[in-house]
Design a protein around this motif. Structure first.
Motif, short mmCIF file in Angstrom:
data_model
loop_
_atom_site.label_atom_id
_atom_site.label_comp_id
_atom_site.label_asym_id
_atom_site.label_seq_id
_atom_site.Cartn_x
_atom_site.Cartn_y
_atom_site.Cartn_z
N SER A 11 0.83 -1.21 0.00
CA SER A 11 0.00 0.00 0.00
C SER A 11 0.86 1.26 0.00
N LEU A 12 2.00 1.21 0.68
CA LEU A 12 2.88 2.38 0.68
C LEU A 12 3.51 2.58 -0.70
N TYR A 13 3.80 1.49 -1.40
CA TYR A 13 4.29 1.61 -2.78
C TYR A 13 3.25 2.31 -3.64
N MET A 14 1.99 1.89 -3.55
CA MET A 14 0.94 2.52 -4.35
C MET A 14 0.78 3.99 -3.99
N THR A 15 1.09 4.34 -2.75
CA THR A 15 0.98 5.73 -2.31
C THR A 15 2.16 6.56 -2.78
N TRP A 16 3.36 6.12 -2.47
CA TRP A 16 4.55 6.93 -2.71
C TRP A 16 5.08 6.84 -4.13
N VAL A 17 4.85 5.72 -4.80
CA VAL A 17 5.39 5.55 -6.15
C VAL A 17 4.32 5.75 -7.21
N GLU A 18 3.18 5.10 -7.05
CA GLU A 18 2.12 5.22 -8.05
C GLU A 18 1.29 6.49 -7.86
N GLY A 19 1.42 7.14 -6.71
CA GLY A 19 0.76 8.42 -6.49
C GLY A 19 -0.69 8.35 -6.05
N TYR A 20 -1.14 7.19 -5.57
CA TYR A 20 -2.51 7.08 -5.08
C TYR A 20 -2.62 7.78 -3.73
N ARG A 21 -3.83 8.26 -3.42
CA ARG A 21 -4.03 9.01 -2.19
C ARG A 21 -5.29 8.55 -1.45
N PRO A 22 -5.19 8.30 -0.13
CA PRO A 22 -6.37 7.95 0.66
C PRO A 22 -7.21 9.20 0.93
N THR A 23 -8.50 9.02 1.16
CA THR A 23 -9.42 10.12 1.44
C THR A 23 -10.32 9.72 2.60
#
Length: 252
Positions: free
Chosen positions: A152-164
């Motif tokens: 999940s951190l990869y998807m956040t920091w590398v792929e640029g996804y953001r939780p809301t």
């Protein structure tokens, strides 16, 4: 019959000790790899080949850890539908993390950023584990839970996804749907997956949440507060470390 090595034996007598030196080392390694991913996020993000390789490597490690676990169950003749099906929360989030990484699903990310990270972090800090280092199950346990967090951190920091805030609601809904399905399985199998029919034998966060079944209700409140704190912390750190223009770019 040749005696099997102790690190593989399901009857190994060495019981896991919480916060022992090996346990602290495992926690430290997970934290160090998370920090390494964070400081290298821009470099990975800018290289398409490296980004793709890392994404599939994480998925492969998760898949291999789950396959090896079930092969070990079968080899040791301890596979049991009431105890070894992938119906624990971390097993469910592990399998969904593989799908998320393979498909880059934004919906699964919204669920797993909270349920995956929080569940795996709690499990790593207070493992329901019967084996001590260097047993196979010990190593497999920490590798699997560490990579669930990294996914999940990869998807956040590398792929640029953001939780809301919507993600928090979806994650809570996900937990409740999982609990309902797993509870039905528990009743049918006379099992205790997700500890919906009793607390684990090993020390855990559940010990401070009250007796059964009230701790399940308290878990709901704790999960919501923890998810909310995770989102607030993420936004605070993002505000300090990421420019607005970068955030817009990575979300496109």
């Amino acid at each position: 019959m040749r005696e099997q090595p102790s690190w593989l034996d399901a009857q190994s007598g060495e019981i896991f000790q919480a916060f022992s030196p090996p346990h602290l080392v495992c926690i430290g390694i997970i934290a160090a790899v998370v920090w390494l991913l964070f400081i290298l996020r821009h470099r990975i993000r800018s290289r398409t080949g490296l980004r793709t390789l890392l994404r599939w490597m994480l998925a492969a490690i998760l898949l291999a850890s789950e396959v090896c676990l079930h092969l070990w169950y079968i080899h040791q003749q301890v596979w049991d539908a009431s105890r070894t099906l992938p119906l624990e929360l971390c097993s469910i989030t592990l399998l969904l993390s593989i799908v998320m990484l393979a498909t880059r699903s934004r919906l699964l990310y919204q669920l797993l950023f909270f349920a995956g990270i929080a569940g795996a972090l709690q499990a790593a800090l207070t493992p329901n584990l019967a084996y001590e280092f260097p047993h196979f199950r010990y190593i497999q346990f920490f590798v699997a839970h560490g990579v669930i967090i990294l996914a999940s951190l990869y998807m956040t920091w590398v792929e640029g996804y953001r939780p809301t805030w919507k993600s928090v609601g979806l994650a809570m809904l996900f937990l409740n749907v999982c609990a309902l399905v797993v509870w039905i399985a528990d009743v049918l199998l006379d099992a205790n997956y997700m500890f919906l029919r009793g607390k684990p034998d090993t020390p855990s966060l559940l010990d401070v949440l009250g007796p059964y079944p009230y701790y399940i209700i308290v878990e709901e409140a704790v999960a919501f507060v923890f998810f909310s704190c995770m989102l607030l912390l993420f936004r605070l750190l993002s505000g300090k470390r990421e420019s607005i223009s970068e955030e817009v770019t990575t979300c496109e």
